[in-house]
Enzyme design. Structure first.
Site, PDB file in Angstrom:
ATOM      1  N   ASP A 111     -21.648  16.446 -61.363  1.00  0.00           N
ATOM      2  CA  ASP A 111     -20.964  17.192 -62.419  1.00  0.00           C
ATOM      3  C   ASP A 111     -21.924  17.743 -63.479  1.00  0.00           C
ATOM      4  O   ASP A 111     -21.497  18.440 -64.397  1.00  0.00           O
ATOM      5  CB  ASP A 111     -19.872  16.338 -63.079  1.00  0.00           C
ATOM      6  CG  ASP A 111     -20.379  15.015 -63.627  1.00  0.00           C
ATOM      7  OD1 ASP A 111     -21.418  14.534 -63.155  1.00  0.00           O
ATOM      8  OD2 ASP A 111     -19.717  14.445 -64.521  1.00  0.00           O
ATOM      9  N   HIS A 116     -27.171   4.694 -68.299  1.00  0.00           N
ATOM     10  CA  HIS A 116     -26.134   5.172 -67.392  1.00  0.00           C
ATOM     11  C   HIS A 116     -26.369   4.575 -66.010  1.00  0.00           C
ATOM     12  O   HIS A 116     -27.309   3.802 -65.805  1.00  0.00           O
ATOM     13  CB  HIS A 116     -26.150   6.707 -67.362  1.00  0.00           C
ATOM     14  CG  HIS A 116     -24.942   7.320 -66.728  1.00  0.00           C
ATOM     15  ND1 HIS A 116     -23.658   6.902 -67.001  1.00  0.00           N
ATOM     16  CD2 HIS A 116     -24.821   8.330 -65.821  1.00  0.00           C
ATOM     17  CE1 HIS A 116     -22.811   7.622 -66.292  1.00  0.00           C
ATOM     18  NE2 HIS A 116     -23.483   8.493 -65.565  1.00  0.00           N
TER      19      HIS A 116
END
Length: 308
Positions: free
Chosen positions: A65, A142
């Site tokens: 994304d 992350h």
């Protein structure tokens, strides 16, 4: 002045009214693109931004994304007539990823310079193009290597006529020296830009943080930003366990970073697909930091240098 255009504010997968992550920064007619999710080209076409003047592409991390729109965009930039090199910056693995994505864009009329996993603040020069911007990066937290970006756009110091005349600088050199050409030799004499300029003036700081937990290092990194663009994958406070599990942030957590970082404005982006109307949760951020804006595709703002 600096124009910021939010090309896509979605996270995960595109939606009918929301393309995936991409932010375009325009400074002096040159452009920096941060992330290139699906729909980036379409949003640029709608906004009539043009493609040829993109000099730098910064990728935060290698999740679809944030990068799946890159090969198509590189091809379109080539078709726009660009021949000057482009610089792509990204985390560990960006070089291999770009090389693999170029299977569908294997010939381009320009070179690609890749900076992988940078550590220090740096300035990019590209031929005669000088964006006059310092770029800093920060390792984030992350599920894959991810970096945040800080852009500091410098401002030219004021020209000091009295100083230039006192230093006997030829008038034909005034403009070049004011524009930060540091040293010029003319007729055997050396002239420097500090011979014609006054004190430095404050520039503009733009910070972009996405796809991470709110680690402490972010606060110092974004400190005193004029504009802070931050992910808000989850709007509701009750989704905090999901944010922790998936290594993202809630609106409230992003606002807390903005408050502690003493930023001027917070723009929330990267909304999860379960959040149809992010505006419904704005109060969760405003309770902490009342200068919060909910982003949307093709949201645009202009930042001006302070008059001094």
């Amino acid at each position: 002045m600096i124009d910021i255009l939010l090309l896509g504010c979605g996270g995960g997968m595109p939606m009918p009214n929301r393309f995936l992550s991409a932010t375009l920064i325009n400074y002096r007619g040159r452009k920096i693109l941060v992330d290139c999710g699906e729909g980036t080209q379409v949003s640029m076409r709608i906004s009539n931004t043009g493609f040829k003047s993109i000099d730098i592409i910064c990728i935060t991390h290698i999740h679809g994304d944030h990068i799946v729109g890159l090969p198509g965009l590189l091809g379109t930039i080539g078709n726009s007539g660009r021949t000057e090199p482009i610089t792509i910056i990204g985390p560990e693995g960006i070089r291999e990823t770009v090389e693999k994505l170029r299977v569908i864009a294997n010939w381009l009329p320009y070179e690609i310079n890749i900076i992988e996993n940078p550590k220090d603040t740096f300035k990019l020069f590209d031929g005669n193009i000088n964006l006059d911007v310092d770029i800093s990066v920060l390792e984030l937290d992350h599920s894959s290597p991810c970096i945040g970006y800080c852009f500091y756009f410098k401002r030219q110091p004021k020209f000091d006529v009295e100083k230039a005349e006192k230093n006997k600088v030829p008038k034909i050199l005034w403009n070049r020296l004011q524009r930060n050409e540091e040293n010029i030799v003319l007729d055997g004499a050396l002239y420097t830009n500090d011979m014609v300029t006054g004190e430095e003036r404050k520039g503009i700081k733009v910070s972009i943080i996405t796809d991470t937990r709110p680690i402490k290092n972010i606060i110092e990194f974004i400190n005193d930003s004029d504009y802070f663009i931050c992910e808000g994958t989850y709007g509701e406070d009750k989704d905090l366990p999901k944010a922790i599990k998936n290594k993202h942030m809630t609106f409230r957590e992003a606002a807390d970073l903005a408050l502690k970082g003493n930023v001027k404005k917070l723009l929330l982006t990267h909304f999860g697909t379960a959040m149809n109307e992010p505006e419904e949760y704005l109060n969760n951020a405003n309770e902490v930091f009342d200068k919060t804006i909910i982003g949307f595709d093709r949201y645009k703002t202009t930042l001006n240098f302070n008059e001094d």
